[in-house]
Design an enzyme around this catalytic site. Structure first.
Site, PDB file in Angstrom:
ATOM      1  N   LYS A  45      29.787  30.985  61.805  1.00 49.46           N
ATOM      2  CA  LYS A  45      30.805  30.618  60.802  1.00 49.46           C
ATOM      3  C   LYS A  45      32.196  30.571  61.438  1.00 49.46           C
ATOM      4  CE  LYS A  45      33.386  30.279  57.150  1.00 49.46           C
ATOM      5  NZ  LYS A  45      33.569  29.033  56.443  1.00 49.46           N
ATOM      6  N   CYS A  58      41.070  29.514  55.167  1.00 46.72           N
ATOM      7  CA  CYS A  58      40.158  29.928  56.242  1.00 46.72           C
ATOM      8  C   CYS A  58      40.740  29.787  57.639  1.00 46.72           C
ATOM      9  CB  CYS A  58      38.877  29.099  56.148  1.00 46.72           C
ATOM     10  SG  CYS A  58      37.969  29.439  54.648  1.00 46.72           S
TER      11      CYS A  58
HETATM   12  N1  LIG Z   1      38.595  29.490  49.784  1.00 44.25           N
HETATM   13  C1  LIG Z   1      37.904  28.851  50.743  1.00 44.25           C
HETATM   14  O1  LIG Z   1      38.169  27.673  51.015  1.00 44.25           O
HETATM   15  C2  LIG Z   1      36.760  29.547  51.461  1.00 44.25           C
HETATM   16  C3  LIG Z   1      35.829  28.774  52.157  1.00 44.25           C
HETATM   17  C4  LIG Z   1      34.784  29.413  52.832  1.00 44.25           C
HETATM   18  C5  LIG Z   1      34.708  30.797  52.812  1.00 44.25           C
HETATM   19  N2  LIG Z   1      35.631  31.525  52.128  1.00 44.25           N
HETATM   20  C6  LIG Z   1      35.497  32.981  52.144  1.00 44.25           C
HETATM   21  O2  LIG Z   1      34.995  33.409  50.879  1.00 44.25           O
HETATM   22  C7  LIG Z   1      35.491  34.723  50.579  1.00 44.25           C
HETATM   23  C8  LIG Z   1      36.108  34.707  49.196  1.00 44.25           C
HETATM   24  O3  LIG Z   1      37.195  33.807  49.225  1.00 44.25           O
HETATM   25  P1  LIG Z   1      37.794  33.150  47.916  1.00 44.25           P
HETATM   26  O4  LIG Z   1      38.522  31.929  48.349  1.00 44.25           O
HETATM   27  O5  LIG Z   1      36.780  33.044  46.834  1.00 44.25           O
HETATM   28  O6  LIG Z   1      38.870  34.272  47.518  1.00 44.25           O
HETATM   29  P2  LIG Z   1      39.692  34.372  46.157  1.00 44.25           P
HETATM   30  O7  LIG Z   1      40.911  35.155  46.501  1.00 44.25           O
HETATM   31  O8  LIG Z   1      39.818  33.059  45.507  1.00 44.25           O
HETATM   32  O9  LIG Z   1      38.742  35.244  45.225  1.00 44.25           O
HETATM   33  C9  LIG Z   1      38.353  36.538  45.490  1.00 44.25           C
HETATM   34  C10 LIG Z   1      38.103  37.265  44.168  1.00 44.25           C
HETATM   35  O10 LIG Z   1      37.684  38.583  44.494  1.00 44.25           O
HETATM   36  C11 LIG Z   1      38.276  39.454  43.534  1.00 44.25           C
HETATM   37  N3  LIG Z   1      38.298  40.803  44.080  1.00 44.25           N
HETATM   38  C12 LIG Z   1      39.181  41.369  44.938  1.00 44.25           C
HETATM   39  N4  LIG Z   1      38.824  42.631  45.195  1.00 44.25           N
HETATM   40  C13 LIG Z   1      37.698  42.872  44.506  1.00 44.25           C
HETATM   41  C14 LIG Z   1      36.855  44.001  44.358  1.00 44.25           C
HETATM   42  N5  LIG Z   1      37.099  45.131  45.019  1.00 44.25           N
HETATM   43  N6  LIG Z   1      35.803  43.895  43.527  1.00 44.25           N
HETATM   44  C15 LIG Z   1      35.546  42.753  42.848  1.00 44.25           C
HETATM   45  N7  LIG Z   1      36.307  41.656  42.948  1.00 44.25           N
HETATM   46  C16 LIG Z   1      37.356  41.709  43.769  1.00 44.25           C
HETATM   47  C17 LIG Z   1      39.662  38.876  43.315  1.00 44.25           C
HETATM   48  O11 LIG Z   1      40.210  39.319  42.092  1.00 44.25           O
HETATM   49  C18 LIG Z   1      39.368  37.380  43.325  1.00 44.25           C
HETATM   50  O12 LIG Z   1      39.113  36.878  42.031  1.00 44.25           O
HETATM   51  C19 LIG Z   1      36.465  35.080  51.720  1.00 44.25           C
HETATM   52  O13 LIG Z   1      35.815  35.835  52.690  1.00 44.25           O
HETATM   53  C20 LIG Z   1      36.817  33.715  52.294  1.00 44.25           C
HETATM   54  O14 LIG Z   1      37.197  33.791  53.663  1.00 44.25           O
HETATM   55  C21 LIG Z   1      36.633  30.942  51.435  1.00 44.25           C
END
Ligand SMILES: NC(=O)c1ccc[n+]([C@@H]2O[C@H](COP(=O)([O-])OP(=O)(O)OC[C@H]3O[C@@H](n4cnc5c(N)ncnc54)[C@H](O)[C@@H]3O)[C@@H](O)[C@H]2O)c1
Length: 457
Positions: free
Chosen positions: A225, A279
């Protein structure tokens, strides 16, 4: 029911009979769409998020407005009773599988897993025998084995791969089209044991038509990844570096790349204002941190980050030089930035390199307006921009126009309106074209100075 011990055939039969419940921890940009794909695969889904407002929103059947198709899906699954959001973790007691989709990021260029750590502590308190846990958040090498496994075991008193299963399956999706990507891209899957690998692959295989890429260890999946992100970052940095050389040399990067890319092994990327998003600016540091802990010097990865991070400053320099040539100081100049999303054709203005440029310009005394044909005004204002709802309003009284994001819609709008819009621009007149979108001769014919990233004078 011990999900991670079920054969793939039994697992699928249970899924078909509607007997399985999935928990999704973190209902953000990735977690909420994942919850929808699991509902579609046959799970009853319990989403958990610490954000109360978000939980209420989901339970009202509302998703993220700028995410294609998500609103309709959330509405469908919530109203059919297949998806319900919660703020507490107790609901995990009823779940057979738990997907972990909480944020991971780099803070001051160091990996920060504090949110993941805290979520695993809460999950661990409700972990039960037979459960399968699937980490989806992006992490650096060994984080699944050390942090996630370690915390889940410690909090639950259970043992991974004896009492519960643990798999890792990173997300490959881009905001704006997450549902489409989740359902069509191949998903990498790894397990701490073959049983977890098979169970997770069977489940994830039901959510994508792209198939599952099973790998031999979670370490492989973690690095794969990150390697995807680093590949993009390094190649964009290479393009940016060559673009700067082209500027000095007085040639056009587009022409150089077009010629070079006729060689079958050459795939030069596109230079521009910089790299944004959730990312790429973060994830390379996950790999760097691990490399440094092993006394390696990942200099190429770090250099690529630095090159890409420097591009907004380079654009600032083009603006200052261009304005100087027009006999104008940056202080007091009116500047219109066209485009604010973090990447082309996206409506998401978060994590955009435009923000740094905007702040630098403001700090230097410029009056800056921002227009983006795709990003809603409200979202632009939430980012702190002085935003305008039309191209015409944004460029009115501007001394300088910065084409900051190469949206197809913006290109079309500029092509359609260039002459009319530019008439409204105040002298002295400058265009800074970060993505070489405009025809320099046409712009100059209209009486403008022209500067571009990667296009020499
Ligand atoms: N956004 C992208 O384009 C993308 C793409 C691929 C991978 N990712 C990965 O996916 C993962 C999530 O990213 P995202 O974009 O969805 O983030 P985001 O910030 O949009 O969402 C994360 C959610 O997790 C919640 N959260 C935080 N702490 C928490 C806890 N202790 N318990 C429960 N919920 C909690 C937050 O309130 C939020 O709603 C990350 O590791 C990111 O690197 C993101």
């Amino acid at each position: 029911m011990s999900v991670f011990e079920l054969s793939p055939a039994d697992l699928l039969a249970h899924l078909r009979d509607g007997k399985l419940r999935a928990g999704v921890v973190g209902l953000g940009r990735m977690g909420l769409p994942i919850a929808c794909t699991l509902a579609e695969a046959g799970f009853s889904v319990s989403g958990i998020d610490v954000n109360e407002e978000l939980v209420s929103m989901v339970n009202l059947g509302v998703g993220f407005e700028d995410e294609a198709g998500l609103n309709d899906e959330v509405k469908k699954w919530v109203s059919s009773g297949k998806l319900r959001a919660h703020t507490g973790f107790e609901v995990l007691k009823e779940c057979d599988v738990v997907f972990i989709v909480v944020p991971t990021k780099a803070v001051n260029r160091r990996a920060d897993y504090s949110t993941l750590y805290s979520a695993c502590k809460d999950i661990g308190s409700y972990l039960k025998r037979g459960m399968l846990t699937v980490l989806c958040s992006t992490v650096g090498p060994l984080v699944t084995e050390r942090i996630v496994k370690g915390v889940l075991e410690e909090r639950s008193g259970l043992r991974a791969e004896v009492d519960f299963g643990l798999a890792y399956s990173p997300i490959r999706a881009t905001s704006g089209r997450v549902l489409r990507d989740l359902r069509s891209y191949p998903r990498i899957v790894a397990g701490l044991s073959v049983r977890s690998l098979e169970a997770a692959s069977t489940i994830i295989g039901q959510t994508t038509s792209g198939g599952v890429v099973k790998v031999s260890s979670v370490r492989v999946a973690e690095v794969a990844k990150l390697a995807e992100n680093v590949y993009r970052d390094v190649n964009i940095a290479l393009a940016n570096e060559i673009a700067l050389i082209c500027e000095k040399l007085g040639v056009d990067y587009n022409e150089v790349a077009h010629a070079a890319n006729t060689q079958p092994f050459c795939h030069l990327h596109v230079p521009g204002l910089g790299v944004g998003g959730h990312c790429i600016p973060h994830n390379p540091y996950f790999l760097v941190d691990y490399a440094i802990s092993e006394d390696l010097k990942p200099s190429l990865i770090v250099t690529a980050r630095n090159v890409n991070d420097a591009m907004p400053r380079h654009t600032l320099k083009l603006i200052i030089d261009g304005l100087n040539e027009c006999g104008k100081d940056i202080r007091g100049s009116h500047i219109a930035i066209l485009g604010a999303a973090f990447k082309p054709d996206s409506a998401d203005p978060r994590y955009s390199p435009v923000k740094g440029l905007f702040e630098d310009l403001r700090m230097m005394g410029a009056k800056v307006k921002v227009y983006d044909p795709l990003v809603p005004l409200k979202a632009l204002r939430e980012q702190g921009y002085s935003a305008r709802g039309s191209l015409e309003e944004a460029v009115r009284r501007a001394n300088c126009i910065v084409v900051a994001v190469p949206h197809v819609a913006l290109k079309k709008e500029l092509e359609d309106k260039l002459e009319r819009v530019l008439e409204a621009v105040k002298a002295p007149r400058l265009i800074v074209d970060c993505w070489r979108m405009l025809d320099p001769d046409a712009v100059r014919r209209l009486g403008f100075k022209y500067r571009a990233v990667g296009r020499g004078l």
